[in-house]
Design a protein around this motif. Structure first.
Motif, PDB file in Angstrom:
ATOM      1  N   ALA A  47      23.984  -3.684  91.382  1.00 37.29           N
ATOM      2  CA  ALA A  47      24.183  -4.390  90.112  1.00 37.29           C
ATOM      3  C   ALA A  47      24.921  -3.498  89.126  1.00 37.29           C
ATOM      4  O   ALA A  47      24.943  -2.275  89.256  1.00 37.29           O
ATOM      5  CB  ALA A  47      22.825  -4.783  89.517  1.00 37.29           C
ATOM      6  N   ARG A  48      25.513  -4.126  88.139  1.00 37.22           N
ATOM      7  CA  ARG A  48      26.130  -3.380  87.029  1.00 37.22           C
ATOM      8  C   ARG A  48      25.016  -2.727  86.224  1.00 37.22           C
ATOM      9  O   ARG A  48      23.898  -3.230  86.175  1.00 37.22           O
ATOM     10  CB  ARG A  48      26.910  -4.315  86.124  1.00 37.22           C
ATOM     11  N   LEU A  49      25.356  -1.643  85.561  1.00 31.46           N
ATOM     12  CA  LEU A  49      24.440  -0.997  84.631  1.00 31.46           C
ATOM     13  C   LEU A  49      25.030  -1.142  83.237  1.00 31.46           C
ATOM     14  O   LEU A  49      26.154  -0.700  82.989  1.00 31.46           O
ATOM     15  CB  LEU A  49      24.261   0.481  84.983  1.00 31.46           C
ATOM     16  N   THR A  50      24.305  -1.781  82.363  1.00 30.73           N
ATOM     17  CA  THR A  50      24.736  -1.932  80.977  1.00 30.73           C
ATOM     18  C   THR A  50      23.921  -0.963  80.141  1.00 30.73           C
ATOM     19  O   THR A  50      22.706  -1.088  80.050  1.00 30.73           O
ATOM     20  CB  THR A  50      24.519  -3.378  80.477  1.00 30.73           C
ATOM     21  N   VAL A  51      24.586   0.014  79.552  1.00 33.22           N
ATOM     22  CA  VAL A  51      23.911   1.027  78.746  1.00 33.22           C
ATOM     23  C   VAL A  51      24.075   0.639  77.279  1.00 33.22           C
ATOM     24  O   VAL A  51      25.193   0.487  76.785  1.00 33.22           O
ATOM     25  CB  VAL A  51      24.489   2.439  79.004  1.00 33.22           C
ATOM     26  N   VAL A  52      22.936   0.474  76.610  1.00 31.67           N
ATOM     27  CA  VAL A  52      22.919   0.002  75.232  1.00 31.67           C
ATOM     28  C   VAL A  52      22.453   1.122  74.312  1.00 31.67           C
ATOM     29  O   VAL A  52      21.417   1.745  74.552  1.00 31.67           O
ATOM     30  CB  VAL A  52      21.975  -1.216  75.084  1.00 31.67           C
ATOM     31  N   GLN A  53      23.238   1.343  73.274  1.00 34.68           N
ATOM     32  CA  GLN A  53      22.884   2.332  72.244  1.00 34.68           C
ATOM     33  C   GLN A  53      23.010   1.641  70.889  1.00 34.68           C
ATOM     34  O   GLN A  53      24.067   1.117  70.545  1.00 34.68           O
ATOM     35  CB  GLN A  53      23.845   3.518  72.313  1.00 34.68           C
ATOM     36  N   GLY A  54      21.919   1.615  70.156  1.00 34.98           N
ATOM     37  CA  GLY A  54      21.958   1.100  68.791  1.00 34.98           C
ATOM     38  C   GLY A  54      21.822   2.264  67.829  1.00 34.98           C
ATOM     39  O   GLY A  54      21.127   3.238  68.118  1.00 34.98           O
ATOM     40  N   TRP A  55      22.496   2.169  66.717  1.00 32.24           N
ATOM     41  CA  TRP A  55      22.425   3.265  65.742  1.00 32.24           C
ATOM     42  C   TRP A  55      22.485   2.685  64.336  1.00 32.24           C
ATOM     43  O   TRP A  55      22.955   1.577  64.123  1.00 32.24           O
ATOM     44  CB  TRP A  55      23.549   4.277  65.969  1.00 32.24           C
TER      45      TRP A  55
END
Length: 158
Positions: A47-55
């Motif tokens: 599967a794809r890996l979606t890396v999420v960063q909120g700031w």
């Protein structure tokens, strides 16, 4: 919760690919254990890996706005660059895993909860911290555990 994409008829099926694995990442203190777990799960599922960063904007933001300078674009570029830098060795280690990077202004928990709607798994970390009242989890992990629509894996780390 079905972890697979829908087939042409519109029904999730084990014959279709997995939905993406979503990883919540703090680039200020990235944990090897959390990154390894997320990349391994994405690889195992193909599967794809979606890396999420909120700031969030720094407290000094109001002062710079008063001076006529809006630092949001510069901050967004810096945050996206930090995310890319943290992921570079992991992309090399797991070349078969396709990675999407999402670095956005706003609550990390909200961004992860939104991303969970299309995910097969959401991966977040938890620092090993003991208090007088037991083990403590952070606010982002707590929110994701309670509001994500996909299964959540909480990976303990130092």
């Amino acid at each position: 919760v079905d972890e697979h994409l829908k087939d042409p008829v519109g029904i999730p099926s084990a014959a279709t690919a997995f939905r993406p694995v979503v990883l919540g990442l703090d680039t200020g203190s990235p944990a090897e254990e959390v990154l390894a777990f997320a990349f391994e799960e994405a690889q195992r599922r193909a599967a794809r890996l979606t890396v999420v960063q909120g700031w969030n904007l720094p407290a000094s933001y109001a002062y710079t706005m008063a001076g006529g300078y809006d630092p949001r674009e510069d901050l967004a570029r810096a945050q996206a660059g930090a995310l890319t830098e943290v992921l570079l060795p992991w992309r090399k280690k797991y070349p078969d895993v396709e990675v999407d990077e999402l670095s956005r202004l706003g609550s990390p928990a909200s961004h992860l909860i939104d991303a969970s709607h299309d995910a097969s798994l959401v991966v977040v970390g938890r620092r090993v911290r003991r208090t007088l009242f037991g083990v403590h989890i952070g606010a982002v992990t707590h929110a994701v555990m309670h509001h994500a629509t996909a299964p959540v894996a909480v990976v303990a780390h130092r």
